[in-house]
Design a protein around this motif. Structure first.
Motif, PDB file in Angstrom:
ATOM      1  N   SER A 145     -38.317-102.809 -63.214  1.00 50.96           N
ATOM      2  CA  SER A 145     -39.739-102.328 -63.899  1.00 50.96           C
ATOM      3  C   SER A 145     -39.392-102.266 -65.027  1.00 50.96           C
ATOM      4  CB  SER A 145     -40.201-101.294 -63.310  1.00 50.96           C
ATOM      5  OG  SER A 145     -39.197-100.187 -63.326  1.00 50.96           O
ATOM      6  N   GLY A 146     -40.418-102.418 -66.123  1.00 54.89           N
ATOM      7  CA  GLY A 146     -40.327-101.951 -67.644  1.00 54.89           C
ATOM      8  C   GLY A 146     -40.072-103.346 -68.324  1.00 54.89           C
ATOM      9  N   VAL A 147     -40.235-103.043 -69.513  1.00 49.63           N
ATOM     10  CA  VAL A 147     -39.947-104.089 -70.558  1.00 49.63           C
ATOM     11  C   VAL A 147     -38.902-104.893 -70.424  1.00 49.63           C
ATOM     12  CG1 VAL A 147     -40.166-104.574 -73.004  1.00 49.63           C
ATOM     13  CG2 VAL A 147     -41.623-102.866 -72.105  1.00 49.63           C
ATOM     14  N   GLY A 148     -38.869-106.095 -70.517  1.00 50.95           N
ATOM     15  CA  GLY A 148     -37.659-106.848 -70.376  1.00 50.95           C
ATOM     16  C   GLY A 148     -36.795-107.055 -69.024  1.00 50.95           C
ATOM     17  N   SER A 149     -37.482-106.576 -67.983  1.00 51.32           N
ATOM     18  CA  SER A 149     -36.816-106.459 -66.564  1.00 51.32           C
ATOM     19  C   SER A 149     -36.876-108.043 -66.097  1.00 51.32           C
ATOM     20  CB  SER A 149     -37.297-105.500 -65.621  1.00 51.32           C
ATOM     21  OG  SER A 149     -38.830-105.832 -65.368  1.00 51.32           O
ATOM     22  N   LYS A 150     -35.787-108.124 -65.402  1.00 48.31           N
ATOM     23  CA  LYS A 150     -35.727-109.688 -64.676  1.00 48.31           C
ATOM     24  C   LYS A 150     -35.389-109.367 -63.001  1.00 48.31           C
ATOM     25  CE  LYS A 150     -33.125-112.725 -67.702  1.00 48.31           C
ATOM     26  NZ  LYS A 150     -31.663-112.978 -67.841  1.00 48.31           N
ATOM     27  N   GLN A 199     -38.658-113.676 -63.646  1.00 47.18           N
ATOM     28  CA  GLN A 199     -39.302-112.193 -63.584  1.00 47.18           C
ATOM     29  C   GLN A 199     -39.950-111.989 -62.359  1.00 47.18           C
ATOM     30  OE1 GLN A 199     -42.175-112.079 -66.635  1.00 47.18           O
ATOM     31  NE2 GLN A 199     -40.759-111.031 -67.856  1.00 47.18           N
ATOM     32  N   LEU A 200     -39.625-112.876 -61.100  1.00 50.14           N
ATOM     33  CA  LEU A 200     -40.194-112.604 -59.635  1.00 50.14           C
ATOM     34  C   LEU A 200     -39.477-111.587 -59.078  1.00 50.14           C
ATOM     35  CD1 LEU A 200     -40.445-116.372 -58.199  1.00 50.14           C
ATOM     36  CD2 LEU A 200     -42.451-114.752 -58.844  1.00 50.14           C
ATOM     37  N   GLY A 201     -40.339-110.807 -58.511  1.00 41.19           N
ATOM     38  CA  GLY A 201     -39.817-109.453 -58.001  1.00 41.19           C
ATOM     39  C   GLY A 201     -39.771-108.300 -58.660  1.00 41.19           C
ATOM     40  N   ILE A 218     -46.764 -92.285 -43.269  1.00 44.41           N
ATOM     41  CA  ILE A 218     -46.280 -92.827 -44.488  1.00 44.41           C
ATOM     42  C   ILE A 218     -46.773 -94.428 -44.673  1.00 44.41           C
ATOM     43  CG2 ILE A 218     -44.262 -93.403 -45.937  1.00 44.41           C
ATOM     44  CD1 ILE A 218     -44.609 -90.510 -45.939  1.00 44.41           C
ATOM     45  N   LEU A 219     -47.153 -94.580 -45.991  1.00 48.37           N
ATOM     46  CA  LEU A 219     -47.461 -95.946 -46.437  1.00 48.37           C
ATOM     47  C   LEU A 219     -47.129 -96.286 -47.917  1.00 48.37           C
ATOM     48  CD1 LEU A 219     -50.247 -94.785 -44.818  1.00 48.37           C
ATOM     49  CD2 LEU A 219     -51.171 -96.984 -45.543  1.00 48.37           C
ATOM     50  N   VAL A 220     -46.779 -97.653 -48.098  1.00 46.42           N
ATOM     51  CA  VAL A 220     -46.067 -97.899 -49.250  1.00 46.42           C
ATOM     52  C   VAL A 220     -47.004 -98.835 -49.806  1.00 46.42           C
ATOM     53  CG1 VAL A 220     -44.084 -99.052 -50.410  1.00 46.42           C
ATOM     54  CG2 VAL A 220     -43.659 -97.514 -48.475  1.00 46.42           C
ATOM     55  N   MET A 221     -47.442 -98.462 -51.410  1.00 49.70           N
ATOM     56  CA  MET A 221     -48.452 -99.417 -51.839  1.00 49.70           C
ATOM     57  C   MET A 221     -48.063 -99.819 -53.243  1.00 49.70           C
ATOM     58  SD  MET A 221     -52.197 -97.987 -53.440  1.00 49.70           S
ATOM     59  CE  MET A 221     -53.028 -98.124 -51.538  1.00 49.70           C
ATOM     60  N   LEU A 222     -48.246-101.168 -53.484  1.00 43.89           N
ATOM     61  CA  LEU A 222     -47.775-101.691 -54.940  1.00 43.89           C
ATOM     62  C   LEU A 222     -48.829-102.365 -55.671  1.00 43.89           C
ATOM     63  CD1 LEU A 222     -46.688-105.061 -54.554  1.00 43.89           C
ATOM     64  CD2 LEU A 222     -45.238-103.806 -52.766  1.00 43.89           C
ATOM     65  N   HIS A 223     -48.671-102.134 -56.835  1.00 51.89           N
ATOM     66  CA  HIS A 223     -49.588-102.844 -57.757  1.00 51.89           C
ATOM     67  C   HIS A 223     -48.872-103.761 -58.940  1.00 51.89           C
ATOM     68  CE1 HIS A 223     -52.619-101.860 -61.446  1.00 51.89           C
ATOM     69  NE2 HIS A 223     -52.885-103.215 -60.835  1.00 51.89           N
ATOM     70  N   CYS A 224     -49.143-104.947 -58.985  1.00 55.03           N
ATOM     71  CA  CYS A 224     -48.427-105.729 -59.953  1.00 55.03           C
ATOM     72  C   CYS A 224     -49.043-107.142 -59.904  1.00 55.03           C
ATOM     73  CB  CYS A 224     -46.969-105.633 -60.017  1.00 55.03           C
ATOM     74  SG  CYS A 224     -46.451-106.371 -58.331  1.00 55.03           S
ATOM     75  N   GLY A 225     -48.926-107.872 -60.818  1.00 58.86           N
ATOM     76  CA  GLY A 225     -49.207-109.426 -60.883  1.00 58.86           C
ATOM     77  C   GLY A 225     -48.280-110.365 -61.008  1.00 58.86           C
ATOM     78  N   SER A 226     -48.773-111.450 -61.901  1.00 57.76           N
ATOM     79  CA  SER A 226     -47.991-112.541 -62.129  1.00 57.76           C
ATOM     80  C   SER A 226     -47.042-112.610 -63.358  1.00 57.76           C
ATOM     81  CB  SER A 226     -49.017-113.995 -62.534  1.00 57.76           C
ATOM     82  OG  SER A 226     -50.210-113.636 -63.248  1.00 57.76           O
ATOM     83  N   ARG A 227     -46.807-111.523 -63.934  1.00 58.04           N
ATOM     84  CA  ARG A 227     -45.796-111.344 -64.675  1.00 58.04           C
ATOM     85  C   ARG A 227     -46.174-112.367 -66.033  1.00 58.04           C
ATOM     86  NH1 ARG A 227     -44.214-108.159 -66.369  1.00 58.04           N
ATOM     87  NH2 ARG A 227     -42.033-107.958 -66.138  1.00 58.04           N
ATOM     88  N   GLY A 228     -44.977-112.457 -66.750  1.00 56.52           N
ATOM     89  CA  GLY A 228     -44.883-113.216 -68.048  1.00 56.52           C
ATOM     90  C   GLY A 228     -45.551-114.710 -67.897  1.00 56.52           C
ATOM     91  N   PHE A 229     -45.278-115.263 -66.675  1.00 53.78           N
ATOM     92  CA  PHE A 229     -45.848-116.444 -66.073  1.00 53.78           C
ATOM     93  C   PHE A 229     -47.223-116.637 -66.297  1.00 53.78           C
ATOM     94  CE2 PHE A 229     -47.048-119.382 -62.793  1.00 53.78           C
ATOM     95  CZ  PHE A 229     -46.722-120.758 -63.197  1.00 53.78           C
ATOM     96  N   GLY A 230     -47.920-115.531 -65.734  1.00 57.43           N
ATOM     97  CA  GLY A 230     -49.382-115.709 -65.538  1.00 57.43           C
ATOM     98  C   GLY A 230     -49.879-115.480 -67.265  1.00 57.43           C
ATOM     99  N   HIS A 231     -49.101-114.349 -67.864  1.00 55.09           N
ATOM    100  CA  HIS A 231     -49.486-114.057 -69.110  1.00 55.09           C
ATOM    101  C   HIS A 231     -49.637-115.418 -70.147  1.00 55.09           C
ATOM    102  CE1 HIS A 231     -47.684-109.799 -68.027  1.00 55.09           C
ATOM    103  NE2 HIS A 231     -48.701-110.145 -67.157  1.00 55.09           N
ATOM    104  N   GLN A 232     -48.635-116.061 -70.058  1.00 57.27           N
ATOM    105  CA  GLN A 232     -48.575-117.289 -70.935  1.00 57.27           C
ATOM    106  C   GLN A 232     -49.559-118.144 -70.615  1.00 57.27           C
ATOM    107  OE1 GLN A 232     -46.409-117.030 -73.383  1.00 57.27           O
ATOM    108  NE2 GLN A 232     -47.293-118.922 -74.125  1.00 57.27           N
TER     109      GLN A 232
END
Lengths: 481, 142
Positions: free
Chosen positions: A127-132, A192-194, A230-244
């Motif tokens: 997570s965070g800036v510059g992650s792979k 950036q997938l994952g 217990i549940l696990v929730m995640l929130h994210c999108g298409s990362r730099g690919f979609g942004h570009q």
């Protein structure tokens, strides 16, 4: 700007309020939420009402706030034959969305290992800036991800076949066209997938609190049986690919729309006719990004299963780690809706708004067809989230749409001035919420006080019957970018 | 020397920046510094990488859009940020930018991370001359 009450929690700005409005603007909110909406919402939703081919009304959900182009919480439907498509009505984070997993674990079982679990999740999900991410793909393989989305992941062993049934569109939207995607977008996003990203994106361990099951029948259909689960929730999108892809096409539409005689009131609303070469190209590229976002959430799901299996020493299937649902909240989709008695093919833009299809609607998975699709509304890391269910009324009122979150009420800079990230992490720890973050300042920006009251937003969509409250969830572990 | 200010009351979920520069070179350099500051604490990125860059665009405002978009692109494609820049901008047809960049890789053990800039938006986007120098407003999606 004149904002008239036209029903319980429904407000309308008539077309005469701004030159160029083709339809009214409709804001769904309680009086209290409306009073606290920032001025950008009113300006932006009426700008949307000026776009060519819009039908019925430009809508804003109760979590609406000042965005760019559309307001966040914005929904608008354009005729596929005469209307437009606008990247500013989708957002740069194409198919940003939510996914929630159920487990058979209880809070009592997880608490003793919570810090270990959150640490392990933080290590496994970059997570965070510059992650792979952890997957390295060739160009051909990334083409497959663009076309197949989450199906590619399952085919490669990063998921269970039933995950696809529990994903909007089966985790693969047809029509993705890699030929319309720039090499820059591929280069930017392929590694950036994952990964989670930053900002308001998160991975959260949540629990159903006492009294948190509001509709036991539907909750049971979702696989939620009792408080303490217990549940696990995640929130994210298409990362730099979609942004570009968003960047590429916004820049392109800015230049071509004048050739189509289109004038917009905010340059971020740059658009092209849906049927034009540019409009079709963007739609194909946008769907490729949407599919990559499904793949992203699927890969994170795979990591979550690996980690939880290891931490609890059990097979993920024994832990009941199935996907309840995965919903998009930044997309444009081709859908059929009836407008003034006429069935129309519409390009429904949802920007910070969740699809909320009711019982029997198309694309609602067989397991949920009798009750409606699950709707996931993410809240702040302090106040919790909510699971709702789509309704038949949403189909006629809001093109099958509802809210997506609590909605910000304070700027990031203001939030950082009020609290230090490290202090907030400590405070949350004292309240039993373990937080791990790549950016401490990012934690401060996402403090609970920077958001509206999720309960108020959920009350309004429930009262409006554009989705119904099923389960409340509170966080006990949070990973942020 | 240019100045920038993050605006609190515009596009609350994102990051609006008001930028002033003595001239175009100064404004473009200040905008780049502001963007780096959004993403990381610049003091935690030692200047270990140098780069030259040239861009052209049909107008000055699009050149600013492309310039900041390029820096965001490099952040994701190469995990590099460049807090120190020297920029030379010329108008004309096309408008042209040449830049020397100094910065380094995002090192998760030493770099203080902030927000992951996604894109430059056109919302309230403006670049205009003032009595003295230039001003711009940019909203960055984060």
């Amino acid at each position: 700007m004149k904002t008239l009450p036209v029903g319980d929690c429904v407000w309308e700005i008539p077309p005469g309020e701004k030159p160029g409005m083709r339809v009214p603007a409709r804001i769904y909110a309680s009086e209290a939420l409306l009073a606290r909406m920032d001025e950008g919402v009113f300006d932006q939703v009426t700008n949307v009402a000026c776009l060519p081919g819009i039908v019925r009304a430009a809508l804003c959900m109760p979590d609406g706030h000042w965005g760019y182009g559309f307001p966040i919480g914005g929904v608008a439907a354009f005729r596929a034959d005469t209307g437009v498509i606008s990247p500013g009505g989708i957002g740069f984070d194409i198919n940003c969305g939510m996914r929630v997993l159920r487990t058979s674990l209880t809070e009592a079982e997880v608490r003793p290992k919570l810090a270990q679990l959150v640490d392990a999740l933080f290590a496994a999900v970059p997570s965070g800036v510059g992650s792979k991410g952890f997957v390295r793909l060739s160009g051909d393989e990334f083409d497959e991800v663009m076309r197949e989305g989450a199906r590619w992941c399952v085919r490669r062993g990063y998921g269970w076949p039933e995950d696809l049934d529990a994903t909007e569109g089966g985790g693969c939207l047809p029509g993705a066209d890699p030929d319309q995607v720039s090499q820059r977008a591929v280069t930017r996003g392929r590694d950036q997938l994952g990964t989670l990203g930053s900002g308001n994106h998160y991975l959260e361990v949540q629990v159903v609190p006492p009294g948190g099951i509001h509709d036991p029948r539907v909750a049971k259909v979702f696989g939620i049986e009792q408080p303490g689960q217990i549940l696990v929730m995640l929130h994210c999108g298409s990362r730099g690919f979609g942004h570009q892809i968003g960047t590429d096409y916004l820049r392109r539409f800015d230049q071509v729309m004048r050739g189509y005689g289109i004038v917009v009131r905010d340059r971020e609303l740059a658009c092209a006719p849906f049927g034009s070469p540019e409009g079709r190209a963007y739609f194909g590229a946008m769907l490729a990004a949407a599919n990559s976002a499904f793949a992203n959430r699927q890969l994170i799901t795979h990591r979550v299963r690996e980690v939880m299996g290891r931490v609890f020493g059990r097979d993920p299937r024994d832990l009941g780690l199935g996907v309840i649902y995965d919903v998009c909240h930044n997309t444009a989709k081709l859908e059929r809706h009836t407008v003034d008695g006429e069935p129309l093919e519409l390009v429904v833009h949802r920007k910070g708004a969740t699809r909320s299809f009711g019982p029997g609607a198309p694309d609602v998975p067989a397991a949920y067809r009798e009750v409606g699709q699950p709707v996931i509304i993410g809240g702040s890391m302090e106040t919790g989230s909510a699971l709702l269910v789509g309704t038949a009324h949403a189909m006629t009122e809001t093109f099958g749409s509802t809210a997506h979150g609590a909605g910000r009420s304070m700027s990031r800079t203001q939030a950082k001035r009020r609290v230090w990230g490290e202090a907030l992490i400590k405070q949350l720890g004292e309240r039993g919420i373990v937080v791990r973050a790549a950016s401490k300042s990012g934690v401060a920006e996402e403090a609970g006080f920077a958001y509206k009251d999720l309960g108020e937003v959920v009350d309004v969509v429930d009262r409006l019957d554009i989705s119904r409250r099923v389960v409340s969830l509170v966080p006990i572990g949070n990973i942020k970018g | 020397m240019g100045r920038h200010e993050f605006l609190e009351s515009v596009a609350v979920a994102d990051c609006a920046v008001e930028i002033e520069g003595d001239d175009l070179d100064d404004l473009f350099a200040t905008a780049a510094r502001a963007l780096a500051e959004v993403m990381v604490d610049p003091a935690t990125v030692p200047a270990t990488v140098e780069r030259s860059l040239e861009l052209t665009a049909p107008s000055l405002d699009l050149l600013l859009y492309d310039w900041l978009s390029e820096l965001i692109y490099v952040k994701d494609s190469e995990q590099l940020v460049f807090p120190v820049v020297e920029v030379h901008v010329t108008g004309g047809s096309p408008c042209r930018l040449t830049a020397r960049l100094a910065g380094g890789p995002i090192d998760r053990t030493t770099t203080a991370l902030r927000a992951d800039a996604k894109a430059v938006t056109f919302h309230q986007f403006v670049l205009e001359p003032r009595e003295r120098g230039w001003r711009a407003r940019v909203v960055i999606d984060i």
